[in-house]
Design an enzyme around this catalytic site. Sequence first.
Site, PDB file in Angstrom:
ATOM      1  N   GLU A  59       0.807  -1.227   0.000  1.00 29.95           N
ATOM      2  CA  GLU A  59       0.000   0.000   0.000  1.00 29.95           C
ATOM      3  C   GLU A  59       0.838   1.275   0.000  1.00 29.95           C
ATOM      4  OE1 GLU A  59      -2.528  -2.953   2.509  1.00 29.95           O
ATOM      5  OE2 GLU A  59      -0.442  -2.706   1.854  1.00 29.95           O
ATOM      6  N   LEU A 211      17.500 -29.680  -6.032  1.00 32.42           N
ATOM      7  CA  LEU A 211      16.245 -29.105  -5.541  1.00 32.42           C
ATOM      8  C   LEU A 211      16.256 -27.574  -5.545  1.00 32.42           C
ATOM      9  CD1 LEU A 211      15.529 -31.486  -2.506  1.00 32.42           C
ATOM     10  CD2 LEU A 211      14.744 -31.713  -4.879  1.00 32.42           C
TER      11      LEU A 211
END
Length: 379
Positions: A59, A211
Amino acid sequence: MGEGIAQPEDERFMAAAIRLSRWHTGQTSTNPSVGCVIVRDGVIVGRAVTAHGGRPHAEPQALAEAGELARGATAYVTLEPCSHHGKTPPCAEALIAYGVGRVVISVTDPDIRVSGRGISMLRDAGIEVTTGVLEEQGRQSLAGYLTRQTKNRPYVTLKLAVSADGMIGRKGVGQVAITGPEARAQVQALRAETDAILVGIGTAISDDPLLTVRTPGLEVQSPVRIVLDPALALPLTSKLVETAREVPVIVVASEDGSPLGTEGGNTPTEPAAIDTRHAALEAAGVEVLYCNPYHPEVLLLALATRGISSLLVEGGAKTAKLFLEAGLVDRIQLYQGPVVIGDGGIESPLQPTDIPSGFAHRGTYIFGADRLDEYEREN
């Protein structure tokens, strides 16, 4: 001031805010990745997403971009603006200070420090507030944060790639390519927006996986790597250990060093051997977490306390079955490739014909020669 009336354009601009929020999914630490769009006279004059690391929030960034044009404008926010003083001032106060005339919210924040208070602050300041716009889509974009807030655990995605004959690999062979490059690229994108990725020790030993995220430009978004390793059998020469100082690795060990339930591999069981392995792993930069690897409800609680909001379970068969049987999978991504494994195949714990009850089919996607079906647990 009560609930504002939804306007015809609200869904369009909220959809833009939700798309924006996904830019930093998995990259905002313990904070949710929130999207905010400031609209004046039908034109977007400010927009932002929660910054990497969780601050600043969306915001104030969007308001700063809009500047004076924010006065009297409408702010579209995917999650209720915060109302409490933390390391930054409340976002509700920022919206009030900039003179926004209306705020449209997709999802109310379940955090007890915020829930409803942000909305009340705005309404008390004379700002019209409309809630629940594209709420289902908003909840999907905030799934990790909402699950950690309401269930004290990460949102769990189970990803499986199944061959045409129902297998996920071949015994004693290591990694077997079941899907093509297009599908694998999608998995890389999924890793990039996930906080942590988990495999069992059998997979870690047989496949020796990294990974990490290998998509150019997204490498820094690699998730924390977790191995269920009750007896600390992860080889010191494995790719995971060798890269532990670059991308975090956590091995989840049993307090008694028992190998029961592992997916394979020789495991040291003598206390002295366990202590030696522990010291060697930590010296290499691996974190050893003592928490029963085969009670995922306990493990997930421990991960949530570390701020992990989303977890991707990638293998192997026993680990996938463990989370499924515990009822702790929230989303299933089931890839199907045309490859035939044949003799020596490792049977998938899940087939397209036996998806557990309680899951809704969310969509089918085609990537080259492969098919992805996505299922999500219904509340």
